[in-house]
Design a protein around this motif. Structure first.
Motif, PDB file in Angstrom:
ATOM      1  N   SER A   1      36.847  37.711  25.736  1.00  0.00           N
ATOM      2  CA  SER A   1      38.004  38.352  25.108  1.00  0.00           C
ATOM      3  C   SER A   1      38.724  39.312  26.033  1.00  0.00           C
ATOM      4  CB  SER A   1      37.550  39.116  23.856  1.00  0.00           C
ATOM      5  OG  SER A   1      36.603  40.103  24.218  1.00  0.00           O
ATOM      6  N   SER A   2      38.185  39.572  27.240  1.00  0.00           N
ATOM      7  CA  SER A   2      38.806  40.553  28.126  1.00  0.00           C
ATOM      8  C   SER A   2      40.038  39.987  28.802  1.00  0.00           C
ATOM      9  CB  SER A   2      37.803  40.999  29.189  1.00  0.00           C
ATOM     10  OG  SER A   2      38.430  41.809  30.150  1.00  0.00           O
ATOM     11  N   ALA A   3      41.156  40.706  28.711  1.00  0.00           N
ATOM     12  CA  ALA A   3      42.378  40.251  29.372  1.00  0.00           C
ATOM     13  C   ALA A   3      42.303  40.474  30.870  1.00  0.00           C
ATOM     14  CB  ALA A   3      43.584  40.978  28.792  1.00  0.00           C
ATOM     15  N   TYR A   4      41.491  41.440  31.306  1.00  0.00           N
ATOM     16  CA  TYR A   4      41.306  41.691  32.733  1.00  0.00           C
ATOM     17  C   TYR A   4      39.803  41.632  33.015  1.00  0.00           C
ATOM     18  CZ  TYR A   4      46.137  43.145  32.638  1.00  0.00           C
ATOM     19  OH  TYR A   4      47.489  43.158  32.472  1.00  0.00           O
ATOM     20  N   PRO A   5      39.228  40.434  33.085  1.00  0.00           N
ATOM     21  CA  PRO A   5      37.800  40.278  33.216  1.00  0.00           C
ATOM     22  C   PRO A   5      37.277  40.672  34.575  1.00  0.00           C
ATOM     23  CG  PRO A   5      38.856  38.171  33.163  1.00  0.00           C
ATOM     24  CD  PRO A   5      39.922  39.206  32.989  1.00  0.00           C
ATOM     25  N   GLY A   6      36.963  40.336  35.443  1.00  0.00           N
ATOM     26  CA  GLY A   6      36.275  40.687  36.655  1.00  0.00           C
ATOM     27  C   GLY A   6      36.767  41.949  37.315  1.00  0.00           C
ATOM     28  N   SER A   7      35.858  42.781  37.726  1.00  0.00           N
ATOM     29  CA  SER A   7      36.239  43.979  38.458  1.00  0.00           C
ATOM     30  C   SER A   7      36.776  43.580  39.824  1.00  0.00           C
ATOM     31  CB  SER A   7      35.032  44.887  38.632  1.00  0.00           C
ATOM     32  OG  SER A   7      34.476  45.229  37.388  1.00  0.00           O
ATOM     33  N   GLY A   8      37.628  44.412  40.384  1.00  0.00           N
ATOM     34  CA  GLY A   8      38.151  44.103  41.704  1.00  0.00           C
ATOM     35  C   GLY A   8      39.470  44.802  41.944  1.00  0.00           C
ATOM     36  N   GLN A   9      40.214  44.281  42.900  1.00  0.00           N
ATOM     37  CA  GLN A   9      41.482  44.887  43.293  1.00  0.00           C
ATOM     38  C   GLN A   9      42.596  43.871  43.192  1.00  0.00           C
ATOM     39  OE1 GLN A   9      39.762  46.308  47.173  1.00  0.00           O
ATOM     40  NE2 GLN A   9      40.844  48.189  46.653  1.00  0.00           N
ATOM     41  N   LEU A  10      43.813  44.382  42.989  1.00  0.00           N
ATOM     42  CA  LEU A  10      44.981  43.520  42.859  1.00  0.00           C
ATOM     43  C   LEU A  10      45.221  42.773  44.163  1.00  0.00           C
ATOM     44  CD1 LEU A  10      47.304  42.776  40.902  1.00  0.00           C
ATOM     45  CD2 LEU A  10      48.657  44.552  42.055  1.00  0.00           C
ATOM     46  N   ALA A  11      45.328  41.447  44.081  1.00  0.00           N
ATOM     47  CA  ALA A  11      45.535  40.614  45.261  1.00  0.00           C
ATOM     48  C   ALA A  11      46.920  39.982  45.273  1.00  0.00           C
ATOM     49  CB  ALA A  11      44.467  39.515  45.327  1.00  0.00           C
ATOM     50  N   GLY A  12      47.639  40.064  44.164  1.00  0.00           N
ATOM     51  CA  GLY A  12      48.990  39.519  44.109  1.00  0.00           C
ATOM     52  C   GLY A  12      49.545  39.626  42.700  1.00  0.00           C
ATOM     53  N   SER A  13      50.857  39.784  42.566  1.00  0.00           N
ATOM     54  CA  SER A  13      51.481  39.838  41.250  1.00  0.00           C
ATOM     55  C   SER A  13      52.960  39.497  41.362  1.00  0.00           C
ATOM     56  CB  SER A  13      51.320  41.231  40.621  1.00  0.00           C
ATOM     57  OG  SER A  13      52.011  42.207  41.373  1.00  0.00           O
ATOM     58  N   ALA A  14      53.465  38.818  40.344  1.00  0.00           N
ATOM     59  CA  ALA A  14      54.888  38.486  40.269  1.00  0.00           C
ATOM     60  C   ALA A  14      55.172  37.902  38.897  1.00  0.00           C
ATOM     61  CB  ALA A  14      55.282  37.483  41.364  1.00  0.00           C
ATOM     62  N   ASN A  15      56.314  38.269  38.315  1.00  0.00           N
ATOM     63  CA  ASN A  15      56.793  37.682  37.064  1.00  0.00           C
ATOM     64  C   ASN A  15      55.772  37.773  35.939  1.00  0.00           C
ATOM     65  OD1 ASN A  15      59.207  36.830  38.426  1.00  0.00           O
ATOM     66  ND2 ASN A  15      58.071  35.068  39.233  1.00  0.00           N
ATOM     67  N   GLY A  16      55.031  38.857  35.888  1.00  0.00           N
ATOM     68  CA  GLY A  16      54.077  39.042  34.809  1.00  0.00           C
ATOM     69  C   GLY A  16      52.746  38.352  35.013  1.00  0.00           C
ATOM     70  N   VAL A  17      52.551  37.712  36.151  1.00  0.00           N
ATOM     71  CA  VAL A  17      51.274  37.065  36.463  1.00  0.00           C
ATOM     72  C   VAL A  17      50.567  37.894  37.530  1.00  0.00           C
ATOM     73  CG1 VAL A  17      50.146  34.971  37.311  1.00  0.00           C
ATOM     74  CG2 VAL A  17      52.213  34.800  35.909  1.00  0.00           C
ATOM     75  N   LYS A  18      49.319  38.250  37.264  1.00  0.00           N
ATOM     76  CA  LYS A  18      48.552  39.076  38.191  1.00  0.00           C
ATOM     77  C   LYS A  18      47.285  38.354  38.631  1.00  0.00           C
ATOM     78  CE  LYS A  18      50.122  43.406  36.065  1.00  0.00           C
ATOM     79  NZ  LYS A  18      49.704  44.697  35.458  1.00  0.00           N
ATOM     80  N   VAL A  19      46.925  38.565  39.901  1.00  0.00           N
ATOM     81  CA  VAL A  19      45.679  38.014  40.430  1.00  0.00           C
ATOM     82  C   VAL A  19      44.836  39.164  40.952  1.00  0.00           C
ATOM     83  CG1 VAL A  19      44.610  36.482  42.121  1.00  0.00           C
ATOM     84  CG2 VAL A  19      46.781  35.832  41.050  1.00  0.00           C
ATOM     85  N   VAL A  20      43.635  39.290  40.398  1.00  0.00           N
ATOM     86  CA  VAL A  20      42.674  40.293  40.840  1.00  0.00           C
ATOM     87  C   VAL A  20      41.558  39.580  41.581  1.00  0.00           C
ATOM     88  CG1 VAL A  20      40.926  41.949  40.054  1.00  0.00           C
ATOM     89  CG2 VAL A  20      43.208  41.956  39.044  1.00  0.00           C
ATOM     90  N   LEU A  21      41.167  40.135  42.725  1.00  0.00           N
ATOM     91  CA  LEU A  21      40.100  39.547  43.518  1.00  0.00           C
ATOM     92  C   LEU A  21      38.884  40.455  43.485  1.00  0.00           C
ATOM     93  CD1 LEU A  21      40.269  37.656  46.794  1.00  0.00           C
ATOM     94  CD2 LEU A  21      38.789  39.649  46.724  1.00  0.00           C
ATOM     95  N   SER A  22      37.742  39.904  43.118  1.00  0.00           N
ATOM     96  CA  SER A  22      36.473  40.617  43.219  1.00  0.00           C
ATOM     97  C   SER A  22      35.590  39.865  44.184  1.00  0.00           C
ATOM     98  CB  SER A  22      35.806  40.767  41.848  1.00  0.00           C
ATOM     99  OG  SER A  22      35.776  39.538  41.167  1.00  0.00           O
ATOM    100  N   MET A  23      34.769  40.600  44.923  1.00  0.00           N
ATOM    101  CA  MET A  23      34.046  40.027  46.053  1.00  0.00           C
ATOM    102  C   MET A  23      32.545  40.039  45.801  1.00  0.00           C
ATOM    103  SD  MET A  23      36.456  41.836  48.921  1.00  0.00           S
ATOM    104  CE  MET A  23      36.907  43.167  47.810  1.00  0.00           C
ATOM    105  N   PRO A  24      31.989  38.920  45.349  1.00  0.00           N
ATOM    106  CA  PRO A  24      30.557  38.887  45.060  1.00  0.00           C
ATOM    107  C   PRO A  24      29.674  38.749  46.285  1.00  0.00           C
ATOM    108  CG  PRO A  24      31.524  36.753  44.603  1.00  0.00           C
ATOM    109  CD  PRO A  24      32.664  37.680  44.970  1.00  0.00           C
ATOM    110  N   ARG A  25      30.263  38.461  47.460  1.00  0.00           N
ATOM    111  CA  ARG A  25      29.438  38.270  48.647  1.00  0.00           C
ATOM    112  C   ARG A  25      28.689  39.553  48.995  1.00  0.00           C
ATOM    113  NH1 ARG A  25      29.648  39.048  54.304  1.00  0.00           N
ATOM    114  NH2 ARG A  25      28.721  37.353  55.505  1.00  0.00           N
ATOM    115  N   GLU A  26      27.372  39.445  49.190  1.00  0.00           N
ATOM    116  CA  GLU A  26      26.554  40.581  49.593  1.00  0.00           C
ATOM    117  C   GLU A  26      25.591  40.107  50.673  1.00  0.00           C
ATOM    118  OE1 GLU A  26      24.629  42.046  46.180  1.00  0.00           O
ATOM    119  OE2 GLU A  26      26.453  42.771  45.210  1.00  0.00           O
TER     120      GLU A  26
END
Length: 315
Positions: free
Chosen positions: A75-100
């Protein structure tokens, strides 16, 4: 609503031989080692802190997935933690980095002074005021593969349909051969991914098995909903830099493009994704750094490093 798909993809990295032990860090021999381990440890620690901070609670690993139509929903509109990687026209992409953990490479050779300053104690280096500038010079690049999650959220008033995600502005060079850093602190492993991105392919695409994930398939995202995709990018041949192009159709039927870049966790600035191949058998790294602990119960804060110069890659 969040859609989470998943597919398994394995990966292996050959380990290199050990060098001469340097206790405590003697000059240029042992100190360069800590740079690598420190960066990895600090990055993991900061990432953990960010993910655990209020408003950034991280969801668990995705459940097993068997088929594109069985995506898990949230139900989360912004699911994964991370940082904004791109946005335009109301569409947002957040990138979270699971690599450890994992091997890292760098084109930057730390100076003797930097080794003494930052590698004497792994746990103390990141607390020094100039460490961020040093880490920027160091500029670690994942070796062999890199994994991350994209969360594409539709914050507009109408449905969109994602029809493709592909690498663009892909640059290929010879693999990085200056410095190789081994992981420290027992970190390792990567979260599962939805799709593999083989950057050695002449025309890379997001694949499940051998099939193009978006061939004859698109992902509708209603207003307020989100779509998660885990990407495992890999190369066995090159040092690669690239950005991602999210291609979607808006409610009017018009094709749209959204550029996605990798956020820098230190500065928040965005730059191309990077990954480098391990050198082939017979290649030579100018330096290797191997972290060591003084005893079985010792803390990584008290670790020391082994530096080896001009190391030949063997089977």
């Amino acid at each position: 609503m969040q859609q989470t798909a998943r597919v398994s993809e394995g990966g292996e990295v050959n380990q290199l031989g050990h060098g001469t032990q340097i206790n405590g860090l003697s000059g240029s021999a042992a100190i360069g080692l800590v740079v690598a381990a420190m960066s990895i440890a600090l990055a993991a620690a900061l990432a953990f802190t960010m993910l655990k901070s209020p408003g950034n609670s991280r969801s668990g690993s995705p459940a097993a997935y068997t088929g594109k139509q069985s995506a898990q929903m949230s139900s989360s509109a912004y699911p994964g933690s991370g940082q904004l990687a791109g946005s335009a026209n109301g569409v947002k992409v957040v990138l979270s980095m699971p690599r450890e953990g994992g091997l890292d490479a760098s084109k930057y050779l730390p100076t003797d002074e930097e080794e003494r300053e930052y590698f004497n104690k792994i746990g103390a280096a990141a607390e020094k005021p100039d460490y961020s500038a040093f880490a920027a010079r160091q500029h670690l690049v994942p070796v062999g593969s890199d994994s991350y999650k994209l969360t594409i959220t539709n914050a507009s008033d109408s449905e969109i349909r994602v029809v493709n995600i592909r690498p663009v502005l892909l640059q290929r060079e010879a693999p990085v051969n200056e410095v190789l850093y081994y992981p420290c602190c027992g970190a390792g492993g990567e979260e599962s991914v939805v799709a593999t991105l083989n950057l050695d392919d002449p025309q890379p695409y997001l694949a499940q098995g051998m099939a193009d994930y978006f061939a004859g398939h698109s992902v509708p995202i209603s207003p307020g909903d989100a779509f998660d995709i885990f990407i495992h990018a890999k190369t066995l041949k090159y040092y690669c830099t690239y950005s991602l192009d999210v291609q979607y159709i808006d409610s009017a039927g018009n094709p749209q493009h959204l550029e996605v870049l990798r956020p820098d966790w230190r500065t928040g600035n965005r730059a191309p994704f990077e990954v480098t191949a391990m050198l082939a058998v017979g290649g030579t790294y100018q330096r290797e750094y191997m972290p060591k602990l003084p005893g079985p119960t010792a803390s990584w804060r008290d670790g020391y490093y082994v530096r080896s110069d001009n190391q030949l890659v063997r089977d």
